[in-house]
Design an enzyme around this catalytic site. Structure first.
Site, short mmCIF file in Angstrom:
data_model
loop_
_atom_site.label_atom_id
_atom_site.label_comp_id
_atom_site.label_asym_id
_atom_site.label_seq_id
_atom_site.Cartn_x
_atom_site.Cartn_y
_atom_site.Cartn_z
N ARG A 15 50.25 48.70 41.79
CA ARG A 15 50.92 47.69 40.96
C ARG A 15 49.96 46.98 40.00
O ARG A 15 50.39 46.30 39.08
CB ARG A 15 51.64 46.67 41.87
CG ARG A 15 52.86 47.24 42.57
CD ARG A 15 53.37 46.33 43.69
NE ARG A 15 52.62 46.53 44.94
CZ ARG A 15 52.87 45.87 46.07
NH1 ARG A 15 53.80 44.95 46.10
NH2 ARG A 15 52.16 46.10 47.16
N LYS A 22 41.95 47.98 43.63
CA LYS A 22 42.49 46.61 43.68
C LYS A 22 41.48 45.60 44.21
O LYS A 22 41.29 44.53 43.62
CB LYS A 22 43.77 46.56 44.51
CG LYS A 22 44.28 45.14 44.70
CD LYS A 22 45.73 45.06 45.06
CE LYS A 22 45.97 45.32 46.52
NZ LYS A 22 47.37 45.04 46.88
N GLY A 101 42.19 42.69 52.28
CA GLY A 101 41.29 42.57 51.14
C GLY A 101 41.95 41.97 49.92
O GLY A 101 41.28 41.57 48.98
N ARG A 330 19.04 33.25 24.77
CA ARG A 330 19.12 34.53 25.47
C ARG A 330 18.12 34.54 26.63
O ARG A 330 17.27 33.67 26.73
CB ARG A 330 18.88 35.66 24.48
CG ARG A 330 20.06 35.85 23.53
CD ARG A 330 19.73 36.80 22.42
NE ARG A 330 19.20 38.05 22.92
CZ ARG A 330 18.42 38.88 22.21
NH1 ARG A 330 18.07 38.57 20.97
NH2 ARG A 330 17.99 39.99 22.74
N ALA A 377 14.18 25.35 8.61
CA ALA A 377 15.42 26.12 8.53
C ALA A 377 15.15 27.55 8.08
O ALA A 377 14.30 27.80 7.24
CB ALA A 377 16.37 25.45 7.55
N SER A 402 10.46 25.90 5.69
CA SER A 402 11.71 26.64 5.72
C SER A 402 11.53 28.07 5.22
O SER A 402 10.65 28.34 4.41
CB SER A 402 12.75 25.94 4.85
OG SER A 402 13.03 24.68 5.39
C1 UD1 Z 1 51.66 43.62 53.68
C2 UD1 Z 1 52.46 43.44 54.99
C3 UD1 Z 1 53.54 42.37 54.77
C4 UD1 Z 1 52.88 41.08 54.33
C5 UD1 Z 1 51.99 41.29 53.10
C6 UD1 Z 1 51.18 40.04 52.86
C7 UD1 Z 1 52.53 45.53 56.26
C8 UD1 Z 1 53.32 46.76 56.57
N1 UD1 Z 1 53.06 44.69 55.36
O1 UD1 Z 1 52.55 44.13 52.70
O2 UD1 Z 1 54.24 42.15 55.98
O3 UD1 Z 1 53.90 40.12 54.05
O4 UD1 Z 1 51.09 42.37 53.30
O5 UD1 Z 1 50.40 40.10 51.68
O6 UD1 Z 1 51.47 45.33 56.83
N2 UD1 Z 1 45.90 48.93 52.96
C9 UD1 Z 1 45.02 49.89 53.45
N3 UD1 Z 1 45.50 51.12 53.74
C10 UD1 Z 1 46.80 51.48 53.59
C11 UD1 Z 1 47.70 50.47 53.09
C12 UD1 Z 1 47.22 49.23 52.80
O7 UD1 Z 1 43.83 49.62 53.59
O8 UD1 Z 1 47.13 52.62 53.90
C13 UD1 Z 1 45.38 47.59 52.64
C14 UD1 Z 1 45.47 47.26 51.17
O9 UD1 Z 1 44.30 47.65 50.49
C15 UD1 Z 1 45.67 45.76 51.17
C16 UD1 Z 1 46.36 45.48 52.49
O10 UD1 Z 1 46.14 46.61 53.30
O11 UD1 Z 1 44.45 45.08 51.13
C17 UD1 Z 1 47.86 45.21 52.34
O12 UD1 Z 1 48.48 46.36 51.78
P1 UD1 Z 1 49.68 46.26 50.77
O13 UD1 Z 1 50.11 47.63 50.43
O14 UD1 Z 1 49.35 45.34 49.65
O15 UD1 Z 1 50.79 45.59 51.72
P2 UD1 Z 1 52.05 44.73 51.27
O16 UD1 Z 1 53.10 45.63 50.78
O17 UD1 Z 1 51.63 43.64 50.40
CA CA Z 2 49.66 43.05 49.45
#
Ligand code: UD1
Ligand code: CA
Length: 457
Positions: A15, A22, A101, A330, A377, A402
């Site tokens: 997204r 990200k 993260g 600089r 200057a 100058s």
């Molecule tokens: C997730 C939660 C949701 C919560 C929201 C809060 C789940 C299923 N959903 O949804 O309940 O409300 O966060 O922000 O847990 N990631 C991985 N590996 C993967 C998928 C994701 O490392 O295979 C990491 C992403 O990098 C990210 C975090 O997990 O840092 C959350 O993943 P994301 O896909 O953003 O989850 P949401 O749909 O936001």
């Molecule tokens: Ca998220």
């Protein structure tokens, strides 16, 4: 009981519509993941593990030297699958705190409270009540206890109306978490292994699951797209400005400052609108930063005033200097006390001693300027011969007229005067006036050319 922190950071973040992973997107000048790692480090956990995948090497390289454990999630099958990758190195007897993260604004105090409130055999989820819960996992409760989390895509109309959401932060005994993660299935709307499903398993196993509500919804904001990234940036900037104001820093408008790194301020500092601070910047007591200044990795001495529209990088000023408007320092510009650098003056890798003035339209590079010097200057130090850089030395109390070119390497003696318009290629002795000009001539009766009618006119 030992604490392991697992930070999930493997997702691509589709997204964001960016080639940058990200968790590497910048927030206040630093990657999202850096904020989360710093928070994790402040909790004194013995073990901090990053689950990485997308943009792996880049992410790893940015955090080399942080003493982190790394677990690769080569293919992203969901948050549950991600957490599972960190389990092999996690001691069974530890508690595991899971962070995302992409949730960078969490405060250490919030996590400390969550840990303190959770019994050793219990589990906790950090939740928050949102006016618009769209997109987040909804918290299901029964008699106060959390019984499950349902993702937006899987939620019924009734569940979607629940305003309490999952922030992603979870605390759980490691041994049990390992068992639940191993039993996850992906029969849901997204075909992913949801970390959130361990809640249902925990509740079914009779484990107490606390839903602990965060006080501040900004803090738990998840960053998935550029709009959310921008909103988090403003929230974090407001927080940083607030902390500085509590320490006595004055802002013309705290909503119009950007701190991308660490800004350290003395007493009675005033910052006007649109100042951008990058890297490590220190402002001494009574420093005044006027509007539209960019200051990066620099130290500004007490009482110094920076007029509007300056660009300052890798530099240091002493006390009571005055810079700008429109000055550029600089890297390696070192000003002592009471130095004045005026408009359209560029200074690079140069030392300027007490009370010297370079006020207008000048370039000073690879130069040592003594005390009480006045540079006129339009003076240019010609420090580059096309291949090598050379140094220029200007003695104390010298006066450079100058429009002078100082062709380096060259030395101007103490109290020497250089006549305006000179191109100085050999050292000028101290005390004397040195000039280098061709003789002025006047051509009597000279006529300006007149425009001739050419072809086609
Ligand atoms: C997730 C939660 C949701 C919560 C929201 C809060 C789940 C299923 N959903 O949804 O309940 O409300 O966060 O922000 O847990 N990631 C991985 N590996 C993967 C998928 C994701 O490392 O295979 C990491 C992403 O990098 C990210 C975090 O997990 O840092 C959350 O993943 P994301 O896909 O953003 O989850 P949401 O749909 O936001
Ligand atoms: Ca998220």
């Amino acid at each position: 009981m030992g604490l392991s922190i697992v930070i999930l950071a493997a997702g691509q973040g589709t997204r964001m519509r960016s080639r940058l992973p990200k968790v590497m997107q910048p927030l206040a000048g630093r990657p999202l993941l850096r904020h989360v790692v710093d928070t994790a480090m402040s909790l004194a956990a013995g073990d901090v593990c990053i689950v990485y995948g997308h943009g792996g090497d880049r992410v790893k390289a940015a955090f080399a030297g942080d003493g982190l454990r790394w677990a690769l999630q080569a293919e992203q099958y969901g948050t549950g699958h991600a957490a599972q990758q960190a389990m092999p190195g996690t001691p069974d007897g530890n508690r595991v705190l899971i962070l995302f993260g992409d949730v960078p604004l969490l405060r250490p105090q919030t996590l400390e409270a969550l840990i303190a409130e959770t019994g050793v055999d219990e589990m906790s989820v950090l939740t928050v009540d949102l006016a618009d819960p769209t997109g987040y996992g909804r918290i299901l409760r029964s008699e106060g206890r959390v019984t499950g989390i349902v993702e937006q895509e899987d939620a019924t109309e009734v569940e979607r109306a629940i305003s309490e959401i999952n922030t992603g932060v979870m605390l759980c005994p490691a041994g049990r978490l390992k068992a639940w993660l191993a039993a996850l299935e992906s029969d849901n709307a997204q075909g992913e292994y949801y970390l959130t499903d361990v809640i249902t398993m925990a509740a079914a196993d009779g484990v107490i699951v606390n839903g602990i509500e965060a006080a501040d919804e900004e803090e738990v904001m998840g960053i998935n797209d550029k709009q959310q990234l921008a909103a988090a940036e403003r929230a974090l900037q407001a927080r940083l400005a607030d902390e500085l104001m509590r320490d006595g820093v004055g802002f013309a408008d705290p909503a119009r400052v950007d701190i991308r790194g660490k800004l350290t301020c003395g007493a009675d500092v005033f910052i006007d609108v649109n100042a951008v601070f990058e890297g490590d910047v220190t402002l001494g007591d009574g420093v005044r930063i006027e509007s539209n200044n960019l200051i990066r990795d620099s130290v500004i001495g007490a009482g110094t005033v920076i007029h509007p529209n300056c660009h300052i990088e890798g530099s240091r000023t002493g006390a009571d200097c005055e810079l700008g408007p429109f000055a550029r320092l600089r890297p390696g510009a070192e000003l002592a006390d009471k130095v004045k650098i005026g408009n359209f003056v560029e200074v690079k890798k140069s030392v300027i001693a007490d009370g010297s003035k370079v006020n207008h339209l000048t370039y000073i590079g690879d130069t040592d300027i003594g005390t009480g010097v006045n540079v006129g200057a339009g003076t240019i130090v010609c420090n580059y011969d096309g291949v090598n850089k050379h140094r220029t030395v200007i003695g104390d109390e010298a006066f450079i007229g100058s429009g002078v070119n100082l062709v380096a390497p060259v030395e101007v003696g103490r109290s020497a005067t250089i006549g305006a318009g000179s191109t100085i290629t050999r050292s000028a002795p101290e005390g004397d006036l040195t000039l280098e000009r061709s003789k002025q001539v006047t051509v009597k009766g000279w006529k300006r050319p007149v425009k001739q009618a050419g072809p086609g006119e």
